[in-house]
Write an enzyme that holds these catalytic residues in place. Structure first.
Site, PDB file in Angstrom:
ATOM      1  N   HIS A  58     -10.583   2.769  -1.083  1.00 19.34           N
ATOM      2  CA  HIS A  58     -10.728   2.353   0.310  1.00 19.34           C
ATOM      3  C   HIS A  58     -11.522   1.058   0.327  1.00 19.34           C
ATOM      4  O   HIS A  58     -12.538   0.937   1.012  1.00 19.34           O
ATOM      5  CB  HIS A  58     -11.382   3.456   1.148  1.00 19.34           C
ATOM      6  N   ASN A  96      -3.611   5.663  -7.415  1.00 17.15           N
ATOM      7  CA  ASN A  96      -3.434   4.715  -6.331  1.00 17.15           C
ATOM      8  C   ASN A  96      -3.607   3.302  -6.882  1.00 17.15           C
ATOM      9  O   ASN A  96      -4.320   3.089  -7.843  1.00 17.15           O
ATOM     10  CB  ASN A  96      -4.476   5.101  -5.247  1.00 17.15           C
ATOM     11  N   GLU A 155      -3.646   5.148  12.314  1.00 20.83           N
ATOM     12  CA  GLU A 155      -4.194   5.865  11.155  1.00 20.83           C
ATOM     13  C   GLU A 155      -5.405   6.671  11.574  1.00 20.83           C
ATOM     14  O   GLU A 155      -6.360   6.844  10.807  1.00 20.83           O
ATOM     15  CB  GLU A 155      -4.500   4.879  10.020  1.00 20.83           C
ATOM     16  N   HIS A 181       0.818  -1.208   0.000  1.00 18.30           N
ATOM     17  CA  HIS A 181       0.000   0.000   0.000  1.00 18.30           C
ATOM     18  C   HIS A 181       0.855   1.262   0.000  1.00 18.30           C
ATOM     19  O   HIS A 181       0.536   2.231  -0.679  1.00 18.30           O
ATOM     20  CB  HIS A 181      -0.917  -0.025   1.227  1.00 18.30           C
ATOM     21  N   HIS A 212     -10.668  -2.368   1.070  1.00 15.67           N
ATOM     22  CA  HIS A 212     -10.631  -3.328   2.175  1.00 15.67           C
ATOM     23  C   HIS A 212     -11.413  -2.832   3.385  1.00 15.67           C
ATOM     24  O   HIS A 212     -12.233  -3.573   3.928  1.00 15.67           O
ATOM     25  CB  HIS A 212      -9.182  -3.640   2.559  1.00 15.67           C
ATOM     26  N   SER A 221      -4.552  -0.621  -5.742  1.00  8.14           N
ATOM     27  CA  SER A 221      -5.113  -1.483  -4.709  1.00  8.14           C
ATOM     28  C   SER A 221      -5.060  -2.922  -5.199  1.00  8.14           C
ATOM     29  O   SER A 221      -5.851  -3.328  -6.043  1.00  8.14           O
ATOM     30  CB  SER A 221      -6.556  -1.067  -4.422  1.00  8.14           C
TER      31      SER A 221
END
Lengths: 243, 744
Positions: free
Chosen positions: B96, B537, B313, B49, B98, B539
């Site tokens: 986002h 991004n 986080e 990630h 997961h 994933s």
């Protein structure tokens, strides 16, 4: 005529109301900070939409205790113009300036869409220059706009002409299918006894230019400015439509 | 559950997801074994990630530069594109997936929060949010629970924060049953002289953490996102962060004021790997080091050890490198907005990221070895073309019977969840706040005007898992081409692209092949459209023991509208207008919604696409609108031409139209009406302007056909029959509400 727009930390329509007044209505306008009790000599205070202090508790429940609201309550009680829009309406209810309470929308969902309003009151400064029954297209965006009050209060509101707007169809019909949130008697906005305090769930500041889908909100700004400055203002809505 | 200090053993290192070779390399970097704190740091910073270790080589093949790009991909939190008037647009999309799969409401909400911070950490005020969502079959109650939670999460966060959510897409396919995809995109505007950077470049500058306090939520979120979902994933629920949009709104205002007042050297939002990632990346980018004392971080809970604080986080936090001498101003500003601002350390020379706890050294690592673009691992994985592609791409369509009644099929397709209106979804989003929305959800692309100018930005998200599964390279090209076509239909010219690459486990060669092919296809298309990829991004690991998701590259595209007076919508507007089809119909049923819904097959090749033709079509639409020839423009996509025509008739918010369509063709009737061949657009045009439009189409070498007329009557296909447009409209708008009101 000088407008004041209150900024609570979680207000998010304060800028929209501010720019509508400054750029379209073309009247002086200032932001009023929630922590500051000074209303800066404004003639009309807008409590804008948003989530005043996050509203994790209940919409408007904390805002009523802010320093600015103490001044707004005094101002309203002495006849000053106070206009609560969406979250601002919720704050007015919590502050006791208007009767009743908000429930979650019938759908239990946030709802953002254009709706039609039928103008019921045409004596208050906000609506004085509209014809009775004028239909306005103005959007809503809320999850708690299902207006509730005991029957006695609803009857009083109706009897005294304090229902400002009801949700309706494009041609002014009333019915559950035209009521976006389940509010009692299709109420979208109400006035206090003297007509100087208006609370409404729809957002007139979002309906001030045709590029935004409707300029009908200008009719209300137009009316209130005309009422206060007695005929000196041109028709704002005409200007906006052209712009 | 609190974490306890432990002795670092090879087993513990393996449990943290670091391989043996990675462990050896770390020992070489440090010249010793890691401390427990350092193990935590390496495990997140070297996770997929954060490090992009299995994707970065492919990403570097994408076109990343262009004359209008002020900041290139990977240099900062998001790409920055000059739009004139001293302004730039900043935008990015992120997954986002997961977290949303195990806790849909908070997972989606914090996805929105994270991408908004990426935008305003650069000094830009967010002006719009979009999303791209994938779920399993909505007949499954669990799927409906996920959809409901995700939509509420997106809505509640964006609505409270005060950003209009103006567009997106939602698709339902079995491949996403256990791995829903939640991609969130944000767009912001910044003055070009106020772009903030994520750098810790000036030695002795104080380092602050601002915003929320740090708690135990989200620890190892980045690591969680770097593994496959299993039954044990439920236990990962504590790794999902909790969102607080009210605090984010305060953080936005405070951050923008701080940047405007020129109080900072650099700033980075805290997303994945929190304090660890923001410190090591700003130090590396600034060419310096950072020393912090973890005891100075404001915490929510007692007894947090450095490992926890560093890996938390917790949302709504930023790392700020304050200018020397400006500390009091920063503190006063955050106090005004009721937020924490705590000094935790300072910038130092030497390039090391050092963590103390009450003066005791707990971690000492070269920042370079932790940062993307620095010394994090980089792998090239093995690619293997799946054998199934030979079967699907050579599928014999003569085995599919041509149905008798296309109108009956249209009635079915218009009510499938993939094609039906997503109004149930987007009405839960405030699409109007900030009063700049010229086109909200429900047309081909959203349009947000830019105040004090004549201009506007158009934006959309597009992806197509089915096409990519059938042909990853062309599927990705189609995603880019469709986005460009959607923008063109509003009268925008494409500026740039952000992307979110959603795939399964990259260690499986067939999956890596699809990933690599998609990136190649996307790069080819982006070069053709001159739309550099400004960031995004990746994933991976969207996979469970049963199956992986379809390879799903999501394209977020932003385009420029030079004059708001040309903004165009998809729906018919006038009775009597001629209906024109631009582009070529083809015998092309592969991967179509028709094939899936009517025949129960997901097969064939991805639909036809010619990139040159796609580019010319976009230019033609823009030229035709500018010449005043067009009343509406709608892209032909899912469900093909028939669905496109129906949508033109029934989606006008103020009116309902019929049409009479007279179209002769040699191709199979089902391909003609429901095939999804690309590069086609339906226009409505004043009849007297047809000739001019045809000439223009000839000039751009795009096939032109007048196929019918807008009416007040039925939806009529000449020689086939008629449908009541009101019935089509009801089916189109009631499908999702009815599904979502179902209990059990």
């Amino acid at each position: 005529m000088k407008f004041g727009v209150v900024t609570f930390p979680g207000s998010n329509c304060d800028y929209d109301a501010f720019t509508a007044v400054r750029d379209i209505v073309r009247q002086p306008v200032e932001f009023l900070w929630h922590g500051d009790a000074d209303l800066k000599g404004c003639d009309l205070i807008i409590l804008p939409g948003g989530f005043a202090y996050g509203d994790y508790l209940r919409a408007g429940a904390i805002a009523r205790f802010s320093p600015v609201m103490k001044s707004v309550i005094d101002f309203a009680n002495s006849g000053g113009l106070v206009w609560g829009i969406c979250n601002g309406f919720q704050v007015l209810l919590e502050a006791g300036l208007l009767p009743g309470a908000m429930l979650k929308n019938r759908s239990l969902q946030f709802s953002c869409r254009q709706v039609y309003l039928r103008t019921e009151n045409t004596t208050a400064p906000y609506t004085r220059h509209l014809e009775p029954g004028t239909i306005l297209e103005i959007p809503i965006a809320h999850s708690e706009g299902n207006y509730y009050a005991p029957v006695k209060i609803l009857d009083e509101l109706e009897a005294s002409g304090r229902v400002a707007f009801r949700y309706c169809s494009a041609d002014g019909q009333l019915g559950d299918q035209f009521n976006p949130n389940g509010s009692a008697r299709h109420i979208a906005g109400i006035l206090n006894e003297n007509g100087n305090v208006l609370g409404m769930m729809p957002h007139p500041e979002r309906a001030v230019e045709t590029i935004l889908g409707s300029a009908d909100g200008c009719r209300l700004f137009d009316s209130v400015v005309k009422s206060i400055t007695a005929g000196s203002a041109k028709s704002i809505s005409d200007q906006a439509r052209v712009a | 559950m609190p974490v306890r200090e432990q002795t670092v053993t090879p087993e513990l290192v393996a449990e943290h997801g670091l391989g043996e070779q990675e462990h050896a390399k770390i020992k070489e970097i440090l010249g010793r074994e890691m401390t427990f704190t350092e193990l935590g740091i390496f495990s997140v910073m070297w996770s997929e990630h954060c490090s992009y270790k299995n994707s970065i080589l492919m990403l570097k093949t994408l076109p990343r530069s262009g004359p209008a790009l002020l900041v290139e991909a990977g240099e900062e939190n998001a790409g920055v594109v000059d739009i004139g008037d001293g302004r730039a647009v900043v935008f990015k999309i992120e997954s986002h997936n997961h977290p949303s799969a195990v806790e849909p409401y908070q997972g989606a909400a914090t996805g929105v929060g994270g991408i908004l911070r990426d935008i305003f950490t650069m000094g830009a005020r967010p002006i719009a949010a979009l999303n791209s969502l994938r779920f399993g079959n909505p007949e499954d109650p669990k799927v409906r629970y996920l959809l409901d939670g995700v939509v509420r999460g997106i809505g509640d966060y964006g609505n409270s924060f005060g950003v209009p959510t103006v567009g997106g897409e939602v698709y339902f396919e079995d491949a996403y049953t256990h791995n829903c995809l939640v991609n969130a995109m944000a767009v912001g505007i910044v003055r070009t002289d106020r772009i903030a950077r994520a750098v810790a470049s000036v030695v002795d500058s104080p380092v602050y953490v601002v915003g929320s306090r740090t708690g135990r939520d989200g620890i190892h979120g980045a690591t969680f996102a770097s593994e496959e979902l299993t039954e044990k994933s439920e236990a990962r629920r504590p790794a999902v962060q909790i969102g607080d949009p009210f605090t984010e709104k305060l953080l936005l205002e405070a951050t923008l004021e701080m940047i405007k007042d020129d109080l900072i050297v650099g700033i980075q939002d805290m997303g994945a790997a929190g304090i660890t990632c923001s410190c090591s990346e700003t130090a590396f980018s600034g060419g310096q080091g950072i020393e912090i004392d973890i005891a100075h971080v404001p915490v929510r809970e007692e007894g947090m050890i450095p490992y926890e604080t560093l890996l938390s986080e917790s949302q709504e936090r930023m790392l700020v490198i304050v200018k020397i001498g400006k500390e009091d101003e920063v503190k006063a500003l955050f106090e005004k907005w009721g937020l924490q601002a705590a000094k935790i350390g300072k910038v130092v020379s030497g390039g090391r990221f050092k963590v103390y706890e009450n003066g005791e050294l707990k971690s000492d690592i070269p920042a370079e070895s932790l940062a993307l673009g620095g010394g994090t691992p980089v792998y090239k994985r093995e690619e293997k073309r799946p054998a199934r592609l030979d079967d699907t791409q050579n599928f014999d369509f003569s085995t599919i019977p041509v149905p008798d009644d296309p109108l009956e099929i249209l009635s079915t397709l218009i009510a499938t969840p993939n094609i039906a209106s997503k109004q149930w979804v987007y009405r839960q989003y405030d699409g109007m706040v900030r009063t700049n929305t010229a086109i909200n959800s429900g047309s081909d692309a959203a349009v947000v005007r830019i105040r004090k100018t004549k201009t506007a930005l158009a934006m959309c998200t597009d992806g197509n898992g089915r096409y990519c599964w059938l042909n990853p390279r062309r599927g990705a090209q189609i995603a880019v081409a469709e986005a460009a076509r959607n923008l063109a239909c509003t009268w925008a010219r494409p500026l740039a692209v952000t992307n979110c690459l959603n795939f399964g486990n990259p260690y499986k060669p067939e999956m890596y092949f699809m990933f690599a092919e998609c990136v190649r296809g996307m790069g080819e298309a982006c070069r053709k459209f001159d739309t550099p990829v400004t960031g995004g991004n990746v994933s991976f690991y969207n996979e469970d023991p049963d199956r992986a998701v379809y390879p799903t590259p999501t394209i977020g595209m932003v385009g420029m509208i030079d004059d708001v007076k040309y903004i165009t919508t998809q729906w018919f507007k006038n009775e009597g207008d001629a209906i024109v089809l631009l582009g070529t119909n083809r015998n092309d049923l592969g991967g179509s919604e028709y094939l899936k819904t009517i025949h129960g097959k997901i097969t064939g090749d991805a639909p036809y696409l010619n990139l040159d033709e796609a580019k010319r079509l976009g230019e033609l639409i823009v030229a035709a609108i500018k010449a005043g020839l067009v009343h509406s423009a709608h892209d032909v996509s899912d469900g093909g031409l028939a669905v496109c025509l129906a949508e033109c008739c029934i989606t006008n918010p103020y009116d309902l139209f019929g049409c009479t369509i007279d179209l002769k063709s040699d191709i199979r009737a089902d391909s003609l009406w429901f095939g999804e061949a690309q590069s086609r657009v339906v226009l409505s045009v004043e009849p007297k302007k047809l000739e001019r439009l045809q000439k223009l189409a000839d000039k751009y070498k795009i096939e032109f056909a007048k196929i019918g007329e807008v009416t007040r009557g039925q939806f009529e296909l000449a020689g086939v029959g008629t449908l009541d447009p009101a019935a089509l409209q009801t089916a189109y708008y009631s499908t999702l509400p009815e599904l979502m009101s179902r209990i059990g």
